[in-house]
Design an enzyme around this catalytic site. Structure first.
Site, PDB file in Angstrom:
ATOM      1  N   HIS A   1       0.837  -1.281  -0.015  1.00  0.00           N
ATOM      2  CA  HIS A   1      -0.077   0.059  -0.150  1.00  0.00           C
ATOM      3  C   HIS A   1       0.726   1.279   0.121  1.00  0.00           C
ATOM      4  CE1 HIS A   1      -3.477  -2.530   0.075  1.00  0.00           C
ATOM      5  NE2 HIS A   1      -3.548  -2.520   1.506  1.00  0.00           N
TER       6      HIS A   1
ATOM      7  N   HIS B   1      -9.591   2.365   0.006  1.00  0.00           N
ATOM      8  CA  HIS B   1      -9.553   1.208   0.781  1.00  0.00           C
ATOM      9  C   HIS B   1     -10.868   1.157   1.736  1.00  0.00           C
ATOM     10  CE1 HIS B   1      -8.036  -2.171   3.209  1.00  0.00           C
ATOM     11  NE2 HIS B   1      -6.931  -2.197   2.339  1.00  0.00           N
ATOM     12  N   SER B   2     -11.864   1.665   1.322  1.00  0.00           N
ATOM     13  CA  SER B   2     -13.306   1.610   2.422  1.00  0.00           C
ATOM     14  C   SER B   2     -13.457   0.172   2.775  1.00  0.00           C
ATOM     15  CB  SER B   2     -14.317   2.263   1.668  1.00  0.00           C
ATOM     16  OG  SER B   2     -14.073   3.474   1.574  1.00  0.00           O
TER      17      SER B   2
ATOM     18  N   GLN C   1      -9.743  -6.633  -4.977  1.00  0.00           N
ATOM     19  CA  GLN C   1      -9.075  -7.441  -3.863  1.00  0.00           C
ATOM     20  C   GLN C   1     -10.508  -7.363  -2.961  1.00  0.00           C
ATOM     21  OE1 GLN C   1      -5.923  -8.502  -3.680  1.00  0.00           O
ATOM     22  NE2 GLN C   1      -5.854  -9.005  -1.358  1.00  0.00           N
TER      23      GLN C   1
ATOM     24  N   GLU D   1     -11.300  -3.482  -3.098  1.00  0.00           N
ATOM     25  CA  GLU D   1     -10.410  -2.532  -3.792  1.00  0.00           C
ATOM     26  C   GLU D   1     -10.039  -3.035  -5.019  1.00  0.00           C
ATOM     27  OE1 GLU D   1      -6.930  -3.388  -0.794  1.00  0.00           O
ATOM     28  OE2 GLU D   1      -8.572  -4.402   0.131  1.00  0.00           O
TER      29      GLU D   1
HETATM   30  C1  BGC Z   1      -4.778  -6.268   2.115  1.00  0.00           C
HETATM   31  C2  BGC Z   1      -4.981  -6.931   3.659  1.00  0.00           C
HETATM   32  C3  BGC Z   1      -4.353  -5.975   4.587  1.00  0.00           C
HETATM   33  C4  BGC Z   1      -5.291  -4.858   4.433  1.00  0.00           C
HETATM   34  C5  BGC Z   1      -5.087  -3.597   5.286  1.00  0.00           C
HETATM   35  C6  BGC Z   1      -5.554  -5.207   2.225  1.00  0.00           C
HETATM   36  O1  BGC Z   1      -5.631  -4.679   0.916  1.00  0.00           O
HETATM   37  O2  BGC Z   1      -4.866  -7.249   1.356  1.00  0.00           O
HETATM   38  O3  BGC Z   1      -3.983  -8.011   3.785  1.00  0.00           O
HETATM   39  O4  BGC Z   1      -4.451  -6.426   5.810  1.00  0.00           O
HETATM   40  O5  BGC Z   1      -5.361  -4.218   3.338  1.00  0.00           O
HETATM   41  O6  BGC Z   1      -3.921  -3.337   5.114  1.00  0.00           O
END
Ligand code: BGC
Length: 369
Positions: free
Chosen positions: A125, A196-197, A306, A334
């Site tokens: 990220h 990332h909501s 995701q 995501e």
């Molecule tokens: C990931 C997770 C992670 C989460 C928070 C997601 O995009 O795939 O593994 O724990 O984000 O960071």
């Protein structure tokens, strides 16, 4: 006042309160003393999206249930303080690279770039100070848009190129939160932007999401190793707990640890390969919450999504209105290019070159039935 004038007056007052609008208020300041704001977009139906220019975070999203009652359907915090502490990217814009890059390393045009390994052996990220932690420049575009811009300097968090990014949040009168991403660079680089909501369509903090029903428009997914890096295979979902081509409750197969992929993810934490049709935003997933009737559709121009079921939430974070966020109290969809694409030439490319414009659109559309 004449009765008919009064009627007209009150009618216009009523109508004006139903017009889409945007309001701004101070939301606190960063550790460095930079002030940040909270922008609340309201559409003609009363749906609300509150977004801060700190990390471009969606702080609240109020949508109607089948009785027309509004509830906030995203996890997060009441004040900036919560977001300044460690948290799992609640509502945030993620960049430069959403998801994982193996061993925090990739090569581009013969040069190796090294990133921070902030997730076990891998990079996740965007690194230590990703787009989720920067103060974006905000511009209100009435009646229903918030435009956020940010310039990420060359080699920030190890990524090459001065990168200009623009993210536009639009709250439409069709009850959609639309996110448009745009970027350009002065050196070849890699880029994978997302939001990332964490959603809970029964209302944030109101239990786990295991009874939500989800359909994902994907015949394949990208299986991972034990560190959640794709093996490179595009595996058919058919006959596995990853088959959401027909709706299934999230909880139905989530603990089937005889499936190695479920075991590695501690539930769902996987990228699905979307069945693509055309180049515009296409339906990626639909989620239905049976007690409130809320429905969320996700449409995107991205090749993947995701699906993460909040497996790492463990009750240590207390969010809005004192709600404690326990395991699986939220799910994320995501939209993205596949994880570790910089190291996978066979995956759709995430390379952005000077002179090109990166463009990506995702729509979260709400209704109730
Ligand atoms: C990931 C997770 C992670 C989460 C928070 C997601 O995009 O795939 O593994 O724990 O984000 O960071």
């Amino acid at each position: 006042m004449h009765a008919s004038t009064l009627l007209l007056f009150s009618l216009s007052l009523l109508l004006s309160t139903l017009d889409a609008k945007i309001a701004k208020r101070p939301f606190g300041q960063t550790a460095q003393g930079k002030p940040v704001d909270l922008y609340t977009l309201t559409n003609k139906n009363g749906m609300e999206a509150a977004i801060t220019n700190y990390g471009g975070i969606v702080v609240a999203l109020k949508t109607a249930d089948k009785q027309g009652r509004l509830a906030d359907v995203v996890l997060g915090f009441d004040s900036l303080d919560g977001y300044k502490k460690e948290h799992p990217y609640f509502g945030a814009l993620v960049g430069r690279y959403g998801n994982r890059i193996q061993k925090g390393q990739f090569a581009l045009n013969g040069k190796t770039y090294k990133l921070a390994n902030n997730n076990g052996p891998n990079a996740l990220h965007g690194g230590l100070v990703g787009f989720d932690k920067v103060v974006w420049t905000a511009r209100e575009v009435p009646p229903n848009r918030l435009e956020l811009t940010h310039t990420s300097p060359d080699m920030h968090e190890g990524f090459p190129g001065n990168l200009n990014v623009k993210v536009t949040y639009t709250l439409t009168d069709a009850n959609e939160l639309q996110i448009d991403y745009e970027a350009s660079t002065d050196k070849p680089t890699v880029l994978n932007l997302t939001n990332h909501s964490y959603f809970n369509l029964a209302g944030q903090g109101n239990g786990d999401v295991l009874k939500h029903q989800i359909r994902i428009n994907a015949d394949r997914f990208t299986p991972v190793d034990s560190t959640l890096i794709p093996t490179g295979e595009l595996k058919a979902v058919k006959g596995t707990p990853f088959d959401f081509t027909q709706p299934h409750a999230i909880g139905e197969r989530i603990n089937q640890t005889s499936d190695e992929q479920i075991k590695f993810g501690g539930g769902y934490d996987h990228n699905f390969v979307l069945n693509k049709t055309g180049s515009g935003p296409a339906l990626a997933a639909e989620v239905y919450e049976p007690t409130t009737g809320r429905v969320m559709q996700v449409l995107t121009t991205e090749p993947g999504v995701q699906f993460y079921t909040g497996n790492f939430l463990d009750g240590t974070l207390t969010g809005k209105q004192g709600k404690v966020y326990r395991k699986r109290y939220g799910f994320c969809l995501e939209t993205q290019h596949f994880p570790d694409s910089p190291n996978r030439p066979e995956f759709p490319s995430v390379v952005l070159k000077p002179g090109e414009t990166y463009r990506s659109t995702t729509i979260y559309r709400f209704s109730a039935r």
